[in-house]
Design a protein around this motif. Structure first.
Motif, PDB file in Angstrom:
ATOM      1  N   PHE A   1       0.835  -1.200   0.000  1.00 57.13           N
ATOM      2  CA  PHE A   1       0.000   0.000   0.000  1.00 57.13           C
ATOM      3  C   PHE A   1       0.867   1.246   0.000  1.00 57.13           C
ATOM      4  CE2 PHE A   1       0.392   1.695   4.354  1.00 57.13           C
ATOM      5  CZ  PHE A   1       0.990   0.617   5.010  1.00 57.13           C
TER       6      PHE A   1
ATOM      7  N   MET B   1       4.585   5.789  16.737  1.00 55.62           N
ATOM      8  CA  MET B   1       3.716   5.416  15.613  1.00 55.62           C
ATOM      9  C   MET B   1       2.333   5.019  16.111  1.00 55.62           C
ATOM     10  SD  MET B   1       5.639   3.495  12.544  1.00 55.62           S
ATOM     11  CE  MET B   1       6.078   2.047  13.441  1.00 55.62           C
TER      12      MET B   1
ATOM     13  N   ASN C   1      -0.998   6.927  15.040  1.00 57.11           N
ATOM     14  CA  ASN C   1      -2.063   6.197  14.342  1.00 57.11           C
ATOM     15  C   ASN C   1      -3.368   6.273  15.129  1.00 57.11           C
ATOM     16  OD1 ASN C   1      -0.594   5.437  12.096  1.00 57.11           O
ATOM     17  ND2 ASN C   1       0.186   3.578  13.045  1.00 57.11           N
TER      18      ASN C   1
END
Ligand code: PNS
Length: 164
Positions: free
Chosen positions: A74, A106, A110
């Motif tokens: 992706f 992270m 997120n």
């Protein structure tokens, strides 16, 4: 509708190591399916293996688990990819304490971007504690032996890349 039986395991996987394989195998004890998702950035990709090579290696490694382990790639944000796939679960491995800060940042980012997305951390198996894609590439490039640390197909491909 999010599918909590589907976990996303994102990473560079350049290349997949036995540490990653261990993590996928253990994830399948908790979740029905895992997507091993290669994050790509065409502008900043300094990877040894092309995306297609990495996908092929992962597919070969998990050929016996078709339907439960899928390889994919992706671009863009992981949170958007997870949403497209209908998953609210991200898996990441932790080796040493040194991994923690980066992983923590992270996970928090997120979570801020998509509060419904949860990151699950798993400790890497003890025999894979010191394995990383970066180190295996370096060792092979300098003539060292990494058998046992990566799947056989990866070992062969690494040797071919560095003509060992
Ligand atoms: O194997 P790596 O290189 O440690 O994996 C890092 C990865 C791919 C999980 C991370 O860079 C990522 O999620 N990239 C996708 C782009 C993105 O969402 N960036 C913001 C992360 S907070």
């Amino acid at each position: 509708m999010a599918n909590s039986d589907l976990a996303i395991y994102p990473g560079s996987f350049d290349p997949i190591t036995n540490g990653h394989v261990d993590l996928v195998t253990r994830t399948l004890r908790v979740f029905d399916k895992v997507i091993v998702a290669i994050a790509t950035n065409p502008d900043k990709d300094h990877c040894l293996f092309s995306v297609q090579e990495r996908l092929d290696l992962i597919n070969e490694v998990f050929a016996g688990l078709k339907g439960r382990v899928m390889a994919d790639s992706f671009q863009g944000l992981l949170v958007d990819y997870a949403e497209r796939k209908g998953s609210t679960v991200v898996i990441r491995g932790l080796r040493a304490i040194s991994d923690f800060e980066y992983e923590f940042q992270m996970a928090m980012m997120n979570h801020r971007l998509k509060p419904k997305l949860e990151t699950f951390f798993m400790m890497t198996g003890e025999s894979e504690f010191y394995t990383s894609s970066r180190l295996v590439k370096e060792v092979v490039s300098l003539g060292g032996d990494v058998s046992g640390l990566v799947p056989d197909n990866v070992l062969n491909k690494l040797k071919a890349k560095f003509k060992r």
